[in-house]
Design an enzyme around this catalytic site. Structure first.
Site, mmCIF file in Angstrom:
data_model
loop_
_atom_site.group_PDB
_atom_site.id
_atom_site.type_symbol
_atom_site.label_atom_id
_atom_site.label_comp_id
_atom_site.label_asym_id
_atom_site.label_seq_id
_atom_site.Cartn_x
_atom_site.Cartn_y
_atom_site.Cartn_z
ATOM 1 C CE LYS A 198 3.975 -1.038 -3.053
ATOM 2 N NZ LYS A 198 3.608 0.204 -3.337
ATOM 3 C CG HIS A 217 4.818 7.211 -7.542
ATOM 4 N ND1 HIS A 217 4.148 7.603 -6.144
ATOM 5 C CD2 HIS A 217 4.041 6.214 -7.833
ATOM 6 C CE1 HIS A 217 3.139 6.640 -5.988
ATOM 7 N NE2 HIS A 217 2.913 5.802 -6.836
ATOM 8 C CG ASP A 219 0.958 3.956 -10.098
ATOM 9 O OD1 ASP A 219 1.980 4.314 -9.259
ATOM 10 O OD2 ASP A 219 -0.079 3.615 -9.819
ATOM 11 C CG HIS A 273 -0.377 8.735 -7.534
ATOM 12 N ND1 HIS A 273 0.123 8.545 -8.966
ATOM 13 C CD2 HIS A 273 -0.111 7.600 -6.809
ATOM 14 C CE1 HIS A 273 0.479 7.276 -8.897
ATOM 15 N NE2 HIS A 273 0.469 6.758 -7.909
HETATM 16 C C1 OGA Z 1 1.245 3.127 -5.078
HETATM 17 C C2 OGA Z 1 0.412 4.214 -4.651
HETATM 18 C C3 OGA Z 1 -1.310 5.102 -3.184
HETATM 19 C C4 OGA Z 1 -1.981 4.853 -2.002
HETATM 20 O O1 OGA Z 1 1.104 1.815 -4.401
HETATM 21 O O2 OGA Z 1 1.905 3.059 -6.206
HETATM 22 O O3 OGA Z 1 0.584 5.129 -5.043
HETATM 23 O O4 OGA Z 1 -3.132 5.465 -1.865
HETATM 24 N N1 OGA Z 1 -0.380 4.059 -3.590
HETATM 25 O O5 OGA Z 1 -1.754 3.804 -1.139
HETATM 26 NI NI NI Z 2 1.342 4.750 -7.145
#
Ligand code: OGA
Ligand code: NI
Length: 331
Positions: A198, A217, A219, A273
């Site tokens: 992602k 959230h 993960d 986080h």
């Molecule tokens: C996620 C996330 C945090 C970031 O994509 O699940 O928590 O630092 N990203 O981009």
């Molecule tokens: Ni995340």
């Protein structure tokens, strides 16, 4: 329905944040500032094996989060990964839209932006690109960016490296639970283990003190391994405070996800986080979610459960877990 992209909105030159991005007061960065003087664990993988096992296990128990260094991924590969992702987001909007996902139709891979279902719901200041990287049988190259042309080669190379590090981490985590090194990988589907990329893209935000890039959230993966660009913004929750994660060149950010928390029966913590956005700079991050295949049945490891330590989580397939998490149903 054509999604409104945050990047396109930001390029339009806003000086006020549109209402759907304004978080309620108790969530706003201006009211929930990170604590001073606390730093996340940083673990060098080049230390003696027993030291690494101990440090990783402690970090998983206390934080559910740590940075790793001396992991063996070349800085030039990380650099190229960032370049190809950045180049994709610099393409004309129309070219990016050719890859648009359609979550409502079950098409999760591709270019996306979260859309509100109702007026009260707040959205995050982020566009993203999501696709499966491994195993080969689950990869659909049609949904990967074809431009820049180097995207596929670089991402495949990175995927192999992340798989190597994942196997190493799962072994360390298994040993940290007092189990044989192969246990966690085996529960997570062995060669069916899935890696999902992602790419998170957070454009400059006119009022970052009122917005969130991603809301708090955990993960749902087993582990998440992330590299950011040179703009900070990630924060992790520890002892009732947000702790800002400082940048560390070429370190990998490791998150413990829900599946490892469940398998370890709560000994390892999935980390809460969030990420903040920036007024002037575009923040980007590359998160690889490491997850079991949908049919894997995940519950507390039988080796960790007995009369004194009862199972704290129910056992269910990853597909069922994901369904409940997406729909905010109790697990
Ligand atoms: C996620 C996330 C945090 C970031 O994509 O699940 O928590 O630092 N990203 O981009
Ligand atoms: Ni995340």
């Amino acid at each position: 329905m054509v999604a409104e992209r945050v990047q396109a909105l930001a390029l339009g030159g806003l000086n006020k944040l549109p209402a759907q991005f304004i978080r309620p007061a108790h969530e706003r960065p201006e009211n929930t500032v990170a604590v001073d003087g606390v730093t996340v664990p940083v673990i060098s993988l080049s230390q003696p094996h027993d030291v690494v096992v101990k440090e990783v296990a402690e970090a998983c128990q206390e934080w559910g989060f740590f940075l790793i260094t001396d992991h063996g991924i070349s800085p030039s590969l990380i650099q190229r990964l960032k370049e190809v992702g950045q180049e994709f987001f610099e393409l004309p909007q129309e070219e990016k839209e050719a890859y648009a996902n359609d979550a409502a139709c079950g098409k999760f891979e591709g270019y996306g932006t979260k859309m509100t279902k109702n007026l009260e719901e707040k959205v995050e200041w982020i566009d993203y690109y999501f696709h499966v990287m491994a195993p080969a049988s689950k990869v659909n190259y049609d949904v990967w960016p074809k431009n820049p042309p180097a995207y596929r080669g670089v991402t495949e190379e990175y995927s192999k490296e992340i798989l190597r590090i994942t196997e190493n981490l799962l072994q360390l985590l298994s040993e940290g639970l007092g189990l044989a090194g192969k246990v966690l990988k085996s529960c997570l589907g062995d060669e069916e283990l899935e890696l999902e990329m992602k790419i998170n893209m957070y454009p400059p935000c006119p009022q970052p003190e009122l917005a969130l890039g991603v809301e708090p959230h955990t993960d749902m993966s087993a582990l998440t391994i992330l590299v950011p660009n040179d703009v900070p913004g990630l924060q992790v929750w520890k002892d009732d405070n947000w702790v800002a994660v400082n940048l560390l060149e070429n370190a990998l950010f490791v998150h413990v996800g829900d599946q490892i928390e469940v398998l370890s029966n709560g000994k390892y913590k999935g980390v809460l986080h969030r990420s903040l956005v920036n007024k002037e700079c575009t923040r980007m991050s590359w998160a690889v979610f490491i997850a079991p295949p949908p049919e894997a049945n995940i519950g507390p490891l039988s080796e960790l459960v007995n009369d004194q330590n009862q199972a704290k989580y129910s056992t269910k397939t990853y597909a069922e877990y994901r369904h409940r998490k997406f729909n905010k149903l109790p697990q």
